[in-house]
Design an enzyme around this catalytic site. Sequence first.
Site, short mmCIF file in Angstrom:
data_model
loop_
_atom_site.label_atom_id
_atom_site.label_comp_id
_atom_site.label_asym_id
_atom_site.label_seq_id
_atom_site.Cartn_x
_atom_site.Cartn_y
_atom_site.Cartn_z
N SER A 144 0.93 -1.15 -0.04
CA SER A 144 0.10 -0.06 0.13
C SER A 144 0.88 1.17 -0.07
CB SER A 144 -0.95 0.12 1.23
OG SER A 144 -1.58 1.17 1.21
N TYR A 158 -1.80 -1.34 9.99
CA TYR A 158 -1.95 -1.53 8.71
C TYR A 158 -0.62 -1.13 8.16
CZ TYR A 158 -3.78 -1.02 3.81
OH TYR A 158 -4.11 -1.05 2.65
#
Length: 289
Positions: A144, A158
Site C-alpha cells: 500500500s 496496517y
Amino acid sequence: MDIAGTTAFITGGASGIGFGIAQQLLANGARLVLADIRQDHLDEAKAFFEERQQGRNVHTIRLDVSDRDQMREAAKECEAVMGGPDILVNNAGIDPSGPFDQATYADWDYGIGVNLMGPINGIMEFAPGMRRRGRGGHIVNTASLAGLTPMPSFMAIYAVAKAGVITLSESIRDSMAEDNIGVTVLMPGPIKSRIHESGQNRPERFRGNSGFAETEQQLAKRVVSDTWMEPTEVGDMIVDAIRNNTLYVSTHGNWKETVEERFKALIASMPEAKPFDFGATLAVPQEES
C-alpha cells in the site's frame, strides 16, 4: 514474461483488486486459481466467469492466508488441478485500523497475520514449486502507499504490515531472479474493493479481546466512492509489470510530496559516507594466546 498459457494463483482473488487482476490476467491468456476467505465471494466470482463461458479456466479455493496449513494445502491443490502456478499474486488484505491505545494483541495478530504473513506464507509454500518446475514466473505482493509515508497512529498496524511487504518484495528479488522469477510490489491508493468488510472476515482466533470491534462496525458502513479507481485498471498495471518485471507499481500520485519529504529527511539524517569494510564486521574475533 509472456502471460498466455500460464497459471496464476491469486489470494483475495474473488473481489476488489484481486478480482480485477484476475480478470485482466485471464483476458491475456492465463488460467486462474482464485483463493479467498469468503465462500460467497468465490461463488460470485466463479459465476461471473461461467456467465462469460470462461469457467473452465477458473478454479476456486477457500483460504485463510494467515493459516500456514491451509496455504500448504492450497499449494498442493493448485498443483494437482492446474499444474502449479507460474504467477503468484499475494493480494489478500484487510484494514485493521482503530485507535492505537485500544489495539490489543488480537488486532496486531490479525493485521500482521493477513497483511504481512499472508504474502510470506504464500512465498514459502509456492516459491519452491515455482523454482522446481523451472519455468520461471512472477510474484506480485500487494502492499500500500501507506507503507511508504508516515501515517496516523490510527493506521499503525496496517502501515507496519504494508511497509514490511514492500521491504519483503525488494529483498527477495535477487534470489528469485536466480530462477528467472520476477517480483513486483503493488502499492495502491483508493481502489473500489470490499476491504471495508474486514470485520466480517476476521477469523475466530483473532476475535478474542479485539479493541477494534466498534471501529470495524463503522468501517463496514463506508460507501465506496465512484471516484476511486476500478480494480481492472490495477489489473492492467499488473499485467504490464509482469511482462516487464517492474519492481514498483503505484496506482496514485496523491502522496508523492509526502513520500519525497520523508526520504529527504532520511537522507538528511545520514552522515557523509566513509570507507567501510562490511566483511570486517562479520569476522570472528580470535582469542589472544
